[in-house]
Design an enzyme around this catalytic site. Structure first.
Site, mmCIF file in Angstrom:
data_model
loop_
_atom_site.group_PDB
_atom_site.id
_atom_site.type_symbol
_atom_site.label_atom_id
_atom_site.label_comp_id
_atom_site.label_asym_id
_atom_site.label_seq_id
_atom_site.Cartn_x
_atom_site.Cartn_y
_atom_site.Cartn_z
ATOM 1 N N SER B 32 0.894 -1.314 -0.006
ATOM 2 C CA SER B 32 0.009 0.174 -0.028
ATOM 3 C C SER B 32 0.757 1.236 -0.067
ATOM 4 C CB SER B 32 -0.888 -0.162 1.356
ATOM 5 O OG SER B 32 -1.697 -1.288 1.292
ATOM 6 N N GLU B 53 3.546 0.081 15.031
ATOM 7 C CA GLU B 53 4.100 1.520 14.339
ATOM 8 C C GLU B 53 4.578 2.291 15.472
ATOM 9 O OE1 GLU B 53 0.758 0.485 14.138
ATOM 10 O OE2 GLU B 53 0.516 -0.172 12.021
ATOM 11 N N PHE B 78 -1.772 5.635 10.901
ATOM 12 C CA PHE B 78 -1.298 4.707 11.945
ATOM 13 C C PHE B 78 0.087 5.060 12.467
ATOM 14 C CE2 PHE B 78 -3.769 1.554 9.074
ATOM 15 C CZ PHE B 78 -4.967 1.684 9.995
ATOM 16 N N HIS B 103 -2.617 7.213 2.367
ATOM 17 C CA HIS B 103 -4.102 7.200 2.702
ATOM 18 C C HIS B 103 -4.667 8.365 3.691
ATOM 19 C CE1 HIS B 103 -2.958 3.305 1.034
ATOM 20 N NE2 HIS B 103 -4.184 2.688 1.200
ATOM 21 N N ASP B 111 -12.762 1.942 2.275
ATOM 22 C CA ASP B 111 -12.438 1.510 3.630
ATOM 23 C C ASP B 111 -13.043 2.174 4.599
ATOM 24 O OD1 ASP B 111 -10.955 -0.696 2.769
ATOM 25 O OD2 ASP B 111 -8.931 0.302 3.123
ATOM 26 N N GLN B 115 -9.412 4.181 8.322
ATOM 27 C CA GLN B 115 -8.463 4.229 7.634
ATOM 28 C C GLN B 115 -7.960 5.483 7.137
ATOM 29 O OE1 GLN B 115 -7.156 0.737 7.382
ATOM 30 N NE2 GLN B 115 -8.897 0.970 8.611
ATOM 31 N N ARG B 161 -3.977 7.835 -1.126
ATOM 32 C CA ARG B 161 -4.060 6.598 -1.834
ATOM 33 C C ARG B 161 -4.575 6.645 -3.325
ATOM 34 N NH1 ARG B 161 -8.635 3.968 -3.028
ATOM 35 N NH2 ARG B 161 -8.617 1.681 -3.440
#
Lengths: 283, 310
Positions: B32, B53, B78, B103, B111, B115, B161
């Protein structure tokens, strides 16, 4: 020959015991002078800090950024005064500066700040984060094929933090044998006994399960400390953890294992009593 | 529609990977975050950190303190969302870590909110030394990545993204901290950042049809903010409209408001286009339409703003 070696060893142990006693006194003096701080966890760590800074770590206090030095990260950052006392004695900065602990503008911040004081490898104080930084340093050392090693001291309450276990898993998986962590297992955290707040045991089995070499010692016995540090140096293929069983507040009878002295400076008569115990006792 | 900025990052990081200081870390998101090519090319300097993370950020810090230039890559929420670790293990250390968050924003699409990073700019620009870069298109992303290899200090690079409109021409050169005027206009200023910059240009074109002359300023660097360009945008114009795929609080709009509110003089009133709710599932196009981030939506807000001031 054997006799000479054992005499040398006995001399070394005696020297380090004397230094540890001196560091405890300086440590408490500076916390008393500052009027705040965390005496309990500094006193528990004193013997290990003495062994590290006055025997094990390869350091050049006159050249704090010497590339080949060993790195020391104090993950339990609130206990930095005991490290400051060692650094001052080694000549990183003048001993008079110990009096400026926690003062406005002092490089001796309440928790260590690497940008303020050369010789501090990582700024810490938010618990649970130092081991990851030490892992990154050890990884950099490996990438560069460097001979220096990384040491990281954690508290036992601190390893309740999840990030510690992320770092432990990663270092074990990547066989970082240039990393030696030390758990100052002094049994007490801010508001009570570790076992009562969130039990961390069995720590030895847990870290072994994460592919660490683990040695458990009496953290106030300098001979055992030296043996464990030497053993860690020889371990290959795994990071090392020394579980150093200690007593929070070690050396001041009424501070020992008493959570009240986690984060408070003694005042007045109490301060005098504490210093008298350290000066007269066998800390 | 041009490529996603994460695609441009994936290409650029391989190029800058020739520098042996460059190290890439991911948290089970090499696909990703488009770091698979780097992993293949430089396997010795690519590290998988798993779904952990905070530890990844700490490792990156340790690497940086030892002279490496680590890029810690994950979905923005994240990594930027591990704010306390970013604050302590990265920023306060003055570690040369590049936090790469793909993202970002509702442009994530189907999603849904979990996210979508809608708070990252607001959080990270509170850290005094944190450079915050939110490129508008691929070429700007590539320029930023090349620049960042030698930048001193921690950085947050915010990527998309989804595909975005290309707004910069082939001769474009990224200049850290300098906003990019994309279009001249005298009635209103549209100040935009990241993915919706292309939509801001479309809005200006639509407004031209109504006889409204709108300038467009692309603010790729949110910290340090190009205050001079922001003040210029608010001078001798009837309104300033900021546009971001991020919370309407604390991001570009907040940063512009801080600048404008601290100056005397007759500056134009401000309207902030951004998210005022959590995100949700839907296609990126549907979500941009629903939340007013399309050319049409932005033009509509500009018309409303002009009604208010006339």
């Amino acid at each position: 020959m054997a006799t000479t070696e054992s005499t040398d060893r006995a001399d070394l142990i005696e020297r380090l015991q004397g230094i540890a006693r001196e560091l405890r006194i300086r440590d408490l003096e500076m916390i008393i002078e500052a009027g705040s701080g965390h005496p309990g966890g500094t006193l528990s760590a004193a013997d290990m800090i003495a062994a590290l800074f006055f025997h094990t770590l390869r350091l050049r206090p006159e050249a704090p950024h010497w590339p080949d030095r060993d790195r020391f990260v104090l993950s339990k950052g609130h206990c930095i005064p005991i490290v400051y006392t060692a650094m001052a004695k080694l000549g990183y900065f003048p001993e008079e500066e110990l009096k400026t602990l926690r003062d406005l503008g002092s490089p001796l911040q309440g928790h260590p700040d690497r940008t303020q004081l050369p010789g501090i490898e990582a700024s810490t104080g938010s618990l649970g984060q130092g081991l990851s930084i030490a892992v990154g340093m050890a990884l950099a050392g490996r990438l560069d094929g460097a001979a220096w090693r990384v040491f990281c001291m954690m508290g036992d309450g601190e390893i309740q933090a999840g990030q510690i276990w992320e770092a432990a898993m990663w270092a074990g998986r990547h066989s970082l044998d240039n990393l030696c962590a030390i758990l100052d297992a002094n049994q007490v955290q801010q508001t009570g006994k570790v076992v009562e707040r969130l039990d961390i045991e069995p720590v030895v089995a847990k870290w072994r399960a994460f592919n660490w070499h683990v040695r458990e010692i009496d953290g106030h016995d300098v001979a055992q400390i030296l043996d464990a540090l030497e053993e860690a140096d020889l371990v290959t293929g795994r990071p090392s953890l020394i579980v150093s069983r200690t007593i929070k507040g070690k050396g001041v009878s009424w501070m020992e294992l008493n959570p009240s002295w986690h984060g408070k400076a003694p005042e007045g008569e109490k301060a005098e009593q504490a210093l008298a115990e350290l000066r007269g006792g066998h800390a | 529609m041009g490529a996603a900025t994460r695609e441009a990052f994936g290409e650029a990081i391989v190029r800058v990977g020739e520098d042996p200081r460059v190290v890439v870390l991911t948290g089970d998101l090499r696909d990703s975050t488009r770091t698979e090519d780097f992993a293949e090319r430089y396997p010795d300097r690519f590290f998988e950190c798993g779904i952990a993370e905070s530890n990844m950020l700490g490792i990156a810090s340790g690497l940086a303190l030892e002279g490496k230039v680590p890029w810690a890559c994950s979905f923005s929420t994240f990594v930027a969302g591990r704010f306390e670790t970013v604050r302590m293990s990265v920023a306060y250390q003055e570690a040369n870590v590049r936090i790469v968050g793909t993202h970002s924003g509702i442009g994530v699409g189907e999603d849904g909110y979990s996210q979508m990073s809608l708070e990252d700019i607001a959080m990270l620009r509170t850290l005094p030394n944190m450079a915050v870069i939110n490129p508008a298109d691929g070429i700007e992303t590539q320029g930023a990545v090349e620049y960042l290899v030698d930048h001193q200090g921690p950085v947050f690079l915010r990527l998309t993204r989804q595909g975005v409109e290309d707004v910069n021409g082939n001769g474009y050169r990224f200049e850290f901290g300098k906003a990019v005027p994309l279009r001249e206009g005298t009635d209103v200023a549209i100040v935009a950042t990241g993915a919706p910059v292309g939509e801001a240009v479309k809005a200006a074109e639509l407004l031209q049809g109504d006889g409204v002359s709108a300038s467009v300023l692309n603010v790729h660097t949110l910290q340090p903010l190009d205050e001079e360009a922001v003040l210029e945008a608010a001078t001798r114009r009837r309104a300033v409209i900021t546009v971001e795929d991020h919370s309407a609080r604390g991001g570009l709009g907040g940063a512009v408001a801080e600048v404008l509110a601290s100056r005397n003089g007759s500056l134009a009133p401000l309207r902030i286009i951004g998210m005022r709710t959590f995100g949700e599932s839907g296609s990126p196009a549907e979500l941009y339409e629903k939340y007013g981030l399309t050319g049409d939506g932005i033009a509509g807000t500009v018309r409303d703003a002009l009604k208010d001031v006339s």
